[in-house]
Design a protein around this motif. Structure first.
Motif, mmCIF file in Angstrom:
data_model
loop_
_atom_site.group_PDB
_atom_site.id
_atom_site.type_symbol
_atom_site.label_atom_id
_atom_site.label_comp_id
_atom_site.label_asym_id
_atom_site.label_seq_id
_atom_site.Cartn_x
_atom_site.Cartn_y
_atom_site.Cartn_z
ATOM 1 N N ASP A 1 14.197 12.363 72.523
ATOM 2 C CA ASP A 1 14.579 11.175 73.296
ATOM 3 C C ASP A 1 15.218 10.112 72.407
ATOM 4 N N ASP A 2 15.049 10.275 71.095
ATOM 5 C CA ASP A 2 15.638 9.309 70.164
ATOM 6 C C ASP A 2 17.099 9.606 69.859
ATOM 7 N N VAL A 3 17.573 10.770 70.329
ATOM 8 C CA VAL A 3 18.950 11.167 69.994
ATOM 9 C C VAL A 3 19.833 11.032 71.223
ATOM 10 N N ASP A 4 20.883 10.223 71.063
ATOM 11 C CA ASP A 4 21.834 10.090 72.167
ATOM 12 C C ASP A 4 22.613 11.386 72.335
ATOM 13 N N CYS A 5 22.933 11.731 73.577
ATOM 14 C CA CYS A 5 23.818 12.877 73.817
ATOM 15 C C CYS A 5 25.228 12.436 73.419
ATOM 16 N N ALA A 6 25.795 13.128 72.418
ATOM 17 C CA ALA A 6 27.124 12.746 71.931
ATOM 18 C C ALA A 6 28.162 12.843 73.037
#
Lengths: 222, 290
Positions: A173-178
């Motif tokens: 959840d800490d990683v934005d979908c590029a």
């Protein structure tokens, strides 16, 4: 910048255990900016190593020095007068700097004090995030200035995948979908139609697929 | 008698190499292989050897096993990560393939898909170790398997063109033998002249050395190899012999057969490599009295 993180003290102690005189080197470039291996960190590590070694009954001599740029042979030359006074070198520069020292001083053991991590940018104080993988064929002009190679977990050229949920990547959840970021950006630029174009399979030759890369600038090379 | 039994008994092993098609037409592979039934100990199926995308070695190996021909499947690390490699190894065992050669792979930059991203998640030594781990009932991550496979594992000696390169190849082979390889396959030998030196330099490896015997198909190929591979030991006399021959194809077969005969005394076996002339394999075996 190239980012790095200091290795655990225990690992560094294992490296230097057999030696009495250590030259501890910092670098004034990227590792200074990301607070991993600049002058300040060299001082902190020197104290940490001294204390740990004293605790185990070993007295070592640590000389501290920070080069302007450790990946540049011109600056590395500056170590010539001091290298013979050291049994081993510990470098807090990125992997490029460590290798430059190893190449210049062939008979001197050289150990890395940091783990070179990625090419990234500072998001806020104390937080750095990966932005570029040096693939040698920049796509940012097509993807709204957001890199799917460095920032998509699957390095998709035609994303997003099914793991993109409310703008976040399935890995965390800490990683934005590029690809969500790419879509949002293309939309704000009025370039939605570009998203519909199918990008062909990437040519990885420029990205290291054909082995170690080299740049030769004929106009500059001597 | 199976390949594994003959290898363990230190018999002289005879292997033939056959490539899978670049496509789905398997008739040539199956026909050529069926002519070798009972005449070789096993057929070696390279994967995407020389960097050419083709039908997988797993499929080719299974096809020949179905024809009653024992096969040895190549595995290497360029195109598959540790999960895919382990999955293929399990599949191979279940589908009847029990022999694996962990081979060196041509660099992606020299392949016919030079823009592809190479994998190289494991190296050859790690792959051999991980095949051993599977045989003990675990995967690389330490998880239990529901039934473990059983393989004979061979390794390859990397090609070399100088004594320094040979020393590096031998060091790598030793590591692979320590990791679990029970025999080693050499790079191609082109004539009798190359035999004794290679066998002398590999005898300390302590496992059977299977020499790859390459069929010289034409004068042009002989000249090309002589010029491009410094360690090939294709002499001027050999080139003259091929040039003067009234039947150069037959001459190549005779040279291959002589090389096999020269190896018979001291090598652990031969792998006959014809690169497209698999239909000539029975003639080579005949000429070599095998």
């Amino acid at each position: 910048m190239i980012t790095a993180e200091r290795k655990p003290l225990e690992e560094l102690i294992e490296y230097i255990k057999p030696f009495k005189r250590i030259l501890l080197l910092g670098c004034n470039e990227c590792v200074t900016v990301c607070s991993a291996g600049g002058r300040k960190e060299v001082g902190l590590l020197a104290s940490g190593l001294q204390m740990a070694m004293l605790k185990s009954g070993n007295n070592i001599e640590i000389r501290q020095h920070t080069l302007e740029r450790q990946c540049d042979p011109e600056y590395v030359e500056e170590l010539v007068p001091m290298i013979n006074d050291a049994d081993a070198v510990m470098s807090m520069a990125c992997g490029c700097g460590v290798q430059e020292i190893a190449m210049r001083f062939k008979d001197k053991p050289v150990f890395p004090a940091v783990n070179t991590t990625f090419m990234g940018a500072s998001e806020r104080q104390g937080v750095w995030a990966e932005r570029c993988q040096g693939c040698g064929n920049c796509l940012l002009g097509e993807t709204g200035g957001i890199c799917p190679i460095a920032r998509c977990a699957k390095q998709l050229m035609n994303g997003p995948c099914g793991g993109s949920v409310t703008g976040k990547c399935e890995i965390s959840d800490d990683v934005d979908c590029a690809w969500q970021l790419i879509w949002d950006r293309l939309k704000s630029l009025g370039l939605e139609e570009r998203y519909m174009e199918i990008t062909p399979a990437k040519d990885w030759r420029s990205g290291g697929g054909s082995g170690p890369r080299k740049i030769i600038r004929e106009d500059l090379a001597e | 008698m199976s390949f594994q039994t003959r290898l363990a008994a230190k018999d002289f092993i005879v292997l033939a190499e056959m490539h899978t098609p670049k496509g789905i037409n398997i008739s040539r592979l199956v026909n050529d292989a069926s002519r070798l039934k009972g005449r070789v100990d096993a057929v070696v199926i390279p994967d995407m050897d020389n960097g050419i995308m083709r039908m997988s070695a797993l499929a080719g190996g299974v096809l020949l096993q179905q024809q009653g021909i024992e096969t040895i499947m190549h595995m290497y690390c360029r195109d598959r990560n540790r999960m895919a490699l382990q999955g293929d190894a399990l599949a191979a065992h279940v589908l009847g393939i029990q022999n694996i050669i962990v081979a060196h792979s041509t660099d992606m930059s020299e392949s016919d898909h030079s823009d592809a991203k190479p994998v190289n998640d494991l190296d050859e030594t790690e792959l051999i170790e991980s095949l051993g781990t599977l045989q003990k009932g675990k995967d690389i991550s330490g998880f239990d398997l529901d039934g473990s496979p059983d393989f004979s594992i061979g390794c390859t000696l990397a090609p070399f063109s100088s004594d320094e390169e040979l020393a590096a190849s031998l060091t790598a082979a030793k590591a692979q033998i320590a990791a679990g390889a029970t025999y080693v396959v050499t790079p191609p030998i082109y004539s009798e002249e190359g035999c004794s030196e290679l066998l002398e330099k590999t005898k300390h490896l302590g496992v059977p050395v299977i020499a790859t015997v390459f069929l010289i198909k034409s004068l042009a190929i002989a000249q090309y190899i002589a010029n491009s591979e410094p360690g090939a030991k294709i002499s001027d006399d050999l080139i003259r012999r091929i040039r003067k021959s009234s039947n150069r194809e037959q001459e190549g077969i005779k040279i291959a057969a002589e090389t096999i005969l020269a190896l018979k005394e001291n090598a652990g076996g031969v792998l006959i490599q014809t690169l497209g002339w698999e239909h000539k394999l029975p003639d080579i075996l005949e000429a070599a009295k095998l």
